[in-house]
Design an enzyme around this catalytic site. Structure first.
Site: not given
Ligand code: PPE
Length: 314
Positions: A158-159
């Site tokens: 996940a960014k």
């Protein structure tokens, strides 16, 4: 450097002025880092401004939201259309697009589920990420004393803004000690990535990059490099990599949307190869930029043209 921003910001489906794109400090994201983002470049091409790999960046944003149980009110298509519109309304010839998805103002407690989900799209002009000369001359980097987030702590796929507290520690330590960037090891001590870039090593005609299990962001530039290198006859090996491989590498480089393809000329003051950008690195860099800038045919369908060339644009 002050932000060289474009005036119009997209907020939940409407365009607002940059100076009105503000949030309340009581927003959930402020206390608990409940924020996801993307970083995308639109390049100036002969056909007008074109966004590089818009589809993949949008997919990654949607995946980040899924991991963190954030429900997006906008579809894959709507988000892509909004980013194209952002480039058009700002008459941008080229820009860096920063989509932000975060939990806004509602309740203050760890449980995030009652807060509204805010979506913003910003655009600004961003020059060379690791300094003006970085792409040409390469950069000096160090191995960080900070490790990358362990797989069972924060999800690296996940960014998320939270991951960038770790990245900030890596970056500050590197800058304080006179390096352009720091490379973190993963929780097992293998090479992971830079504070804002993926890592590649070239040795004896082969390319190596850490696997996703080494807590790296699934970089879109990383994927571009894997694709282009394969087509050039250099398959990429994804496997856990020992730190010392960097010291005895023929070439090494970092890549990311912001950093593009930046050669590494030394690690911990040990020269990489001849201590200057290597030939394969420079070939990949030129091919990457020539596709992004529309100078080479886009056989992969990586470019999304947003607008006709605008004489008045900046
Ligand atoms: N790893 C990290 C930790 C990372 O932040 C990036 C992008 C990458 C790898 C490369 O991913 P990609 O852009 O998909 O190839 N970092 C973004 C933000 C940098 C910032 O300072 O903000 C970027 O390059 O846009």
């Amino acid at each position: 450097m002050p932000i060289d921003y474009y005036e119009k910001v997209w907020h939940n489906g409407k365009f607002i002025p940059w100076n009105e794109a503000t949030v309340h400090v009581g927003s959930h994201a402020m206390s608990y880092a409940s924020c996801l983002f993307e970083g995308i470049r639109a390049y100036e091409t002969p056909q007008g401004a074109a966004i590089f790999r818009l589809k993949e960046h949008t997919e990654r944003l949607i995946n980040s939201a899924k991991i963190y149980r954030m429900e997006l009110a906008y579809s894959f298509d709507q988000l892509q259309q909004a980013m194209m519109e952002l480039v058009r309304v700002n008459q941008a010839r080229h820009c860096y697009i920063r989509p932000l998805v975060f939990r806004g103002y509602g309740e203050l407690a760890v449980n995030p589920l009652k807060n509204p989900i805010e979506v913003y799209l910003l655009a600004w002009r961003w020059g060379k990420y690791l300094g003006d000369e970085a792409l040409k001359n390469g950069v000096d980097v160090c191995i960080s004393s900070w490790q990358r987030i362990a797989p069972n702590t924060l999800p690296a796929m996940a960014k998320a803004a939270s991951n960038y507290m770790n990245a900030q520690l890596i970056k500050m330590e590197a800058l304080t000690n006179g390096y352009a960037e720091g490379i973190a090891l993963d929780a097992s001590g293998f090479l992971s990535e830079g504070s804002g870039e993926n890592l590649f090593v070239v040795r004896e005609g082969k390319l190596f990059t850490p696997p996703l299990a080494s807590s790296v962001l699934p970089g879109i530039t990383r994927d571009t490099v894997v694709t282009l290198a394969g087509e050039m006859g250099f398959p990429v090996v994804e496997q856990p990599l020992a730190r010392e491989l960097l010291y005895i590498a023929d070439e090494a480089f970092m890549c990311g949307t912001a950093a593009e393809i930046t050669p590494i000329r030394s690690v911990d003051r040990i020269p990489v190869g001849k201590g200057k950008p290597g030939p394969l690195t420079l070939k990949l860099q030129e091919l990457y930029l020539s596709i992004a800038q529309g100078r080479t045919e886009d056989t992969h369908g990586w470019l999304t043209v947003c607008s006709q060339p605008v004489a008045a644009g900046r």
